[in-house]
Design a protein around this motif. Structure first.
Motif, PDB file in Angstrom:
ATOM      1  N   TYR A  44       0.671  -1.213   0.042  1.00  0.00           N
ATOM      2  CA  TYR A  44       0.017   0.058   0.082  1.00  0.00           C
ATOM      3  C   TYR A  44       0.982   1.263  -0.012  1.00  0.00           C
ATOM      4  CZ  TYR A  44      -3.691   3.331   0.833  1.00  0.00           C
ATOM      5  OH  TYR A  44      -4.288   4.499   0.409  1.00  0.00           O
ATOM      6  N   HIS A  89      -3.872 -10.528  -0.615  1.00  0.00           N
ATOM      7  CA  HIS A  89      -3.300  -9.550   0.371  1.00  0.00           C
ATOM      8  C   HIS A  89      -4.019  -8.289   0.381  1.00  0.00           C
ATOM      9  CE1 HIS A  89       0.204 -11.967   1.376  1.00  0.00           C
ATOM     10  NE2 HIS A  89       0.661 -12.144   0.421  1.00  0.00           N
ATOM     11  N   TYR A 109      -7.203  -7.887  -0.020  1.00  0.00           N
ATOM     12  CA  TYR A 109      -8.456  -8.157   0.808  1.00  0.00           C
ATOM     13  C   TYR A 109      -8.368  -8.506   2.338  1.00  0.00           C
ATOM     14  CZ  TYR A 109     -11.669  -7.311  -3.271  1.00  0.00           C
ATOM     15  OH  TYR A 109     -12.134  -6.859  -4.362  1.00  0.00           O
ATOM     16  N   THR A 110      -6.920  -9.257   2.525  1.00  0.00           N
ATOM     17  CA  THR A 110      -6.854  -9.820   3.718  1.00  0.00           C
ATOM     18  C   THR A 110      -5.802  -8.822   4.509  1.00  0.00           C
ATOM     19  OG1 THR A 110      -5.214 -11.186   3.220  1.00  0.00           O
ATOM     20  CG2 THR A 110      -7.217 -12.222   3.027  1.00  0.00           C
ATOM     21  N   ALA A 111      -5.674  -7.632   4.098  1.00  0.00           N
ATOM     22  CA  ALA A 111      -4.952  -6.777   4.757  1.00  0.00           C
ATOM     23  C   ALA A 111      -3.701  -7.264   5.602  1.00  0.00           C
ATOM     24  CB  ALA A 111      -5.895  -5.880   5.961  1.00  0.00           C
ATOM     25  N   ARG A 162      -0.589  -7.342   7.637  1.00  0.00           N
ATOM     26  CA  ARG A 162       0.053  -6.897   8.724  1.00  0.00           C
ATOM     27  C   ARG A 162       1.470  -6.576   9.024  1.00  0.00           C
ATOM     28  NH1 ARG A 162      -2.650 -11.010  12.779  1.00  0.00           N
ATOM     29  NH2 ARG A 162      -1.750 -12.145  11.293  1.00  0.00           N
ATOM     30  N   ASP A 165      -0.512 -13.868   7.477  1.00  0.00           N
ATOM     31  CA  ASP A 165      -0.806 -13.244   6.182  1.00  0.00           C
ATOM     32  C   ASP A 165      -0.780 -14.087   5.140  1.00  0.00           C
ATOM     33  OD1 ASP A 165      -1.282 -11.026   8.347  1.00  0.00           O
ATOM     34  OD2 ASP A 165       0.571 -10.012   7.787  1.00  0.00           O
TER      35      ASP A 165
END
Length: 167
Positions: free
Chosen positions: A33, A64, A66-68, A70, A89
């Protein structure tokens, strides 16, 4: 691939292709991101030469999103706890990807149509064999949560129902 590109366009995810030959051989894609441009997937440019691997890697990188995630794979983790979180993750993204490209209901249809090996299933779903093994591994974990101890070969013989119905 259209399904994957539709998701990318809908979510406004940027995708770039770069030369990953200098990275370890098992890295084919990365999800970030980036503050200035938002979600970004960077893929190895050599994936253009391997359609199935390209689909699988792209689906996992969308996972990745959609499942954020960490953690940051580009950071060296000195903590076992951070390494565990990174592994979780990766598992979540892989499960998202296998569910996206190999829905449980479609897997049942493939088994009913006569597919009896990971190779045949990988052909049927246009994914890599490793990816298919991963999907079957997630199904085994699902069955185990319900109390059934299932071996991989048993998945081809038992009357399977989608995991979300069983659990």
């Amino acid at each position: 691939m259209k399904k994957l590109w539709d998701i990318i366009n809908k979510e406004n995810i940027k995708v770039l292709y770069k030369d990953f030959s200098h990275l370890p051989e098992n890295i084919h894609g990365l999800y970030f991101y980036e503050q200035r441009i938002g979600p970004l997937i960077v893929l190895d440019k050599n994936l253009h030469h391997s359609h199935r691997l390209h689909r699988c890697v792209l689906a996992e990188e969308i996972g990745h999103f959609y499942t954020a995630a960490r953690t940051n794979i580009l950071t060296v983790h000195t903590s076992a706890n951070l390494q565990t979180i990174e592994n979780q993750d990766e598992r979540k993204a892989a499960q998202y990807a296998t569910d996206l490209l190999i829905p449980d209901s479609e897997l049942i249809k493939a088994l009913e149509s006569g597919c009896r090996s990971c190779f045949e299933l990988a052909e049927y779903f246009d994914v890599t064999e490793w990816f298919m093994y991963r999907k079957l591994g997630f199904l085994k974990m699902c069955f185990r949560r319900t109390g059934l101890k299932v071996k991989g070969r048993d998945l081809f013989d038992i009357a399977m129902q989608p995991c979300h119905i069983i659990s």
